[in-house]
Design a protein around this motif. Sequence first.
Motif, PDB file in Angstrom:
ATOM      1  N   SER A  50       0.944  -1.137   0.140  1.00  0.00           N
ATOM      2  CA  SER A  50      -0.043  -0.045   0.012  1.00  0.00           C
ATOM      3  C   SER A  50       1.125   1.200  -0.049  1.00  0.00           C
ATOM      4  CB  SER A  50      -0.912  -0.094   1.003  1.00  0.00           C
ATOM      5  OG  SER A  50      -1.512  -1.107   1.127  1.00  0.00           O
ATOM      6  N   LEU A  51       0.478   2.245  -0.525  1.00  0.00           N
ATOM      7  CA  LEU A  51       0.979   3.637  -0.462  1.00  0.00           C
ATOM      8  C   LEU A  51       0.013   4.670  -0.610  1.00  0.00           C
ATOM      9  CD1 LEU A  51       3.855   4.185  -0.802  1.00  0.00           C
ATOM     10  CD2 LEU A  51       3.685   4.767  -3.246  1.00  0.00           C
ATOM     11  N   LYS A  52       0.269   5.876   0.066  1.00  0.00           N
ATOM     12  CA  LYS A  52      -0.800   6.800   0.238  1.00  0.00           C
ATOM     13  C   LYS A  52      -0.117   8.303  -0.518  1.00  0.00           C
ATOM     14  CE  LYS A  52      -3.964   9.165   3.372  1.00  0.00           C
ATOM     15  NZ  LYS A  52      -4.728   9.297   4.426  1.00  0.00           N
ATOM     16  N   LEU A  53      -0.758   8.774  -1.474  1.00  0.00           N
ATOM     17  CA  LEU A  53      -0.325   9.904  -1.949  1.00  0.00           C
ATOM     18  C   LEU A  53      -0.985  11.015  -1.571  1.00  0.00           C
ATOM     19  CD1 LEU A  53      -0.077   8.728  -5.715  1.00  0.00           C
ATOM     20  CD2 LEU A  53       1.574   8.508  -4.111  1.00  0.00           C
ATOM     21  N   SER A  54      -0.287  12.135  -1.398  1.00  0.00           N
ATOM     22  CA  SER A  54      -0.975  13.456  -1.113  1.00  0.00           C
ATOM     23  C   SER A  54      -0.858  14.639  -2.093  1.00  0.00           C
ATOM     24  CB  SER A  54      -0.388  14.040   0.338  1.00  0.00           C
ATOM     25  OG  SER A  54      -0.559  13.278   1.429  1.00  0.00           O
TER      26      SER A  54
END
Length: 128
Positions: free
Chosen positions: A17-21
């Motif tokens: 998983s990865l969270k972009l902003s």
Amino acid sequence: QVQVVESGGGLVQTGGSLKLSCTVSGFGFHPYNLGWFRQIPGKEREGVACITWNSVQRDYADFVKGRFTISRDNVQNTLYLQMTILNPEETGIYYCAAGPANYDTYQCDLWDLSYHYWGQGTQVSVSS
């Protein structure tokens, strides 16, 4: 002047998983829709997800439905993309884009011409 700046890209293993902003500035009090797009090597840029100015409507490309979640914080002027179950074929540059909306607009779309302002992109790499 509108500015769009992405962050959060990086390297992740298959299934990870990865969270972009993405921070957006310069719109003042004018509403704006937001979208995430990606450019995978050898392919045309494609829409991933979008969200209306008031978060009432969100839309996703079929290939990310159930795995990615788009959200926004209008107080912080920040857009997010939570990505899960990533696979190597999703390696590429992910772009945030902003487009003007109206207060009576409750739809967004994944057509890139709907978005006038783009960030520089953030690299997402998924290892096998």
